[in-house]
Design an enzyme around this catalytic site. Sequence first.
Site, PDB file in Angstrom:
ATOM      1  CG  HIS A 238       7.413  12.380  18.315  1.00 23.91           C
ATOM      2  ND1 HIS A 238       7.834  12.477  17.010  1.00 23.91           N
ATOM      3  CD2 HIS A 238       6.202  13.003  18.355  1.00 23.91           C
ATOM      4  CE1 HIS A 238       6.924  13.124  16.307  1.00 23.91           C
ATOM      5  NE2 HIS A 238       5.926  13.461  17.102  1.00 23.91           N
ATOM      6  CE1 TYR A 269       2.658  16.106  14.749  1.00 19.15           C
ATOM      7  CE2 TYR A 269       3.988  14.133  14.405  1.00 19.15           C
ATOM      8  CZ  TYR A 269       3.440  15.071  15.252  1.00 19.15           C
ATOM      9  OH  TYR A 269       3.657  14.994  16.595  1.00 19.15           O
ATOM     10  CG  ASP A 559      -8.345 -22.864  11.433  1.00 16.68           C
ATOM     11  OD1 ASP A 559      -7.447 -22.204  12.005  1.00 16.68           O
ATOM     12  OD2 ASP A 559      -8.323 -23.096  10.212  1.00 16.68           O
TER      13      ASP A 559
END
Length: 840
Positions: A238, A269, A559
């Site tokens: 990156h 960013y 469940d």
Amino acid sequence: MNSTPELRSPTPRSSRSSRVVVIGAGIVGCSLADELTARGWNDVTVLEQGPLPAPGGSTSHAPGLVFQTSPSRTLTAFARYTVEKFSSLEADGVRCFAPVGGLELATTPERLADLRRKAGWAASWGVRGEVVSAARCKELWPLIDESTVLGGFHTPDDGLARALPACRAQMDRAVARGARFLDRHTVTGIEREGGRVTGVVTDRGAFPADHVVSAAGFWGPVVGRMAGVDVPLQPLAHQYARTRPLPELSGATAEASKPILRFQDRDLYFREHGDRIGIGSYAHRPLPVDPFAVPPYDEARARRMDMPSSYPFTEEDWAPSWEDCRRLLPALRGSAVEEGFNGVFSFTPDGMPVLGESSALRGFWLAEAVWVTHSAGVARAVAEWMVDGRPSLDVHECDLTRFEEAQRSPAYVRERGAQQFAEVYDVLHPLQPPEQPRPLRVSPFHARQQQLGAYFLEGGGWERPHWYEANAPLVDALGPLPARDAWSARHWSPVAAAEARATREGVALYDMTPLRRLEVTGPGALAFLDRMTTNNLRKKPGAVTYTLLLDETGGIRSDLTVARLAPDRFQIGANSPADLDWLLRHAPGGGGGGEVHIRDITSGTCCIGVWGPLARDLVQPLTPDDFSHEAFGYFRVKRTYIGHVPVTAMRLSYVGELGWELYTTADLGLRLWDTLWEAGRELGAVAAGRSAFDSLRLEKGYRAWGVDMTDEHDPFEAGVGFAVRMDKEDFTGKAALRRRAGESARRLTPLLLDDPAAVVLGKEPVHLPALGSARAGGAPAGYVTSASYGYTLGRCVAYAWLPAGLATGTGVHIEYFGEKVPATVADEPLFDPKMTRIRR
């Protein structure tokens, strides 16, 4: 109330401190050592192949951005704890967290809408944040070109984690409690005996251990191979760059003073480094890294790499991002990149961490694919898991058992990991399916579904029809449906309404093949299952029972539907690979034979749900057995034939209508479909998909494990207490339920939206007007778990965790994209409360 997990005090797994070896002294390993020693496990050795305090992994170069808000409640809780913990730490006089805030920019209407949705997540999970104007964005970040911005999302409690100081601070605390950190120790092997880990071998000696934790970051697959454990993780590089000093930032005395900035519409960013700006980009092509080819620290330095995780900067990948940066921040137009590198990070096929104890090697734990943002929260969860037997927070999204075998191939991990990188900043719909590799798993009916124009989404690698275009002509008979907003209209069709109506009025075929099926056999099968579950399973063969798997604290692990096919043979409908793992861990002899034998039969079998008031008219002529209500009652099972096909027929209904689940082997599945389809022509039978299925199940109030309830909830507050027999002999979790009786302050609550045209999708905050409104900044009273339009009811149905005791008719507001949507607490079940449609 519901944004923060209700913490419990689990039964300790062991009263003595175990010998623990942690592999990796990055931010996760250091955090874990601190958390373990804080709980009294002081015999902790952390092994690191590089030099401390900056050993050369991802932690050593991480930019330290902490944005807490995520669509995952679990990841948000991890990040919140990281902020809380690092804010209290200091190393060498330096605070380990700088609360400069966060700012996410929108330059498109779609992104601005997404930020409003994100603000809803923040409210649901207890993070402060608000959507702000472009002018406010300019105030917070004066360097941006306000004319390019439509608005932003400001989170004042986000900020910068100083990873290496945080490592040192936690290392010091752990050492003071008895831990030791050894650098320049390269792990070369994992010792084991009798299916358990016994130690770690390094190039400088061996270390005995009761528990070994791989916190090796992108080296995780390398360590995993030594232990014989798959680690589904793909490292990717990156890009990160720092600019030259900017005149506009001259005189800066602090490392950073402005919020960390995201420009997600261009995958960028930004953060300050004094008078420079650091820029990270996800806009470039995926750059996969082979973890087995990453050089050790010294070899990396010999190659002129700063560290093993820092690869040379690729200018050609950076050029388009630099132009985007200069458009957003005009101050950069006269500047240039002073330095840059391609830093390696870990990605998994679904973007979540990989945590937990391996079933292949007991005592071998993974704490992998964890970024600095979530590091302290992950470490706390893993430490609780090891010491207490379970985390206090639901972590099923991160559990290493969640991946199917078909999702563990290197090719799958590589492709999906690369896709996760590309989608880091994308606006993703909750139903949006991944693109590749598809199709991977298909039911025997797949070819017929394609012929009917099935619209497929994906889950667990399975192609799952959500509706069929062949049913489009049925839409005309419905009359006008409420118009949907652009977001809720994605991956939806009015055909789903037609299929729901066809199920309520006629008969429909549902592909239930992707639901997990287990077989439990042996002379000890009944005693084992009865001890593991909450309901009474001591019924004669032919009975089907809805029951729960609980942990020792009374939390709902899953469940199940348990069908007793013979005195010592059971078929179980389960939820995930974690259910199989849980049963195998607790079965005598590991469930491999003898008294109890457990195996997964999903891939070798298939299932069609035949549901609707005409279901009996369809199946009765095809079978030699009596399918009348008197002869084949609800929650019963029979082995019989449908035409030429042997089937296990279960009288169950997850949609609230008469019908059966018909199971057969995969080789006969297509014949079963064709037999039912041909016989159903004169009855107007249709194929129906998951979209109609979800609508129908919510109208009946049937819970979905992992969405509506998890191990953070007990059966009574989740509304499934009817599946618990407190008068039966001991079962897992019974003592905890007795201790907790009546103490819960929350309930899973059914809501009906007041406006017939309104729709919500799940995870939205719910406000009680008396406790403050969303616009006034009042904290939500709870959050929506799952929601779907109820076509029979003419209203959207939503279930939400809310304060216990809310009276029917209580008005609430659900915050949907920043708007308050009125809803009302309702009685359940909302549809057919007397069960007359199922039991006929």
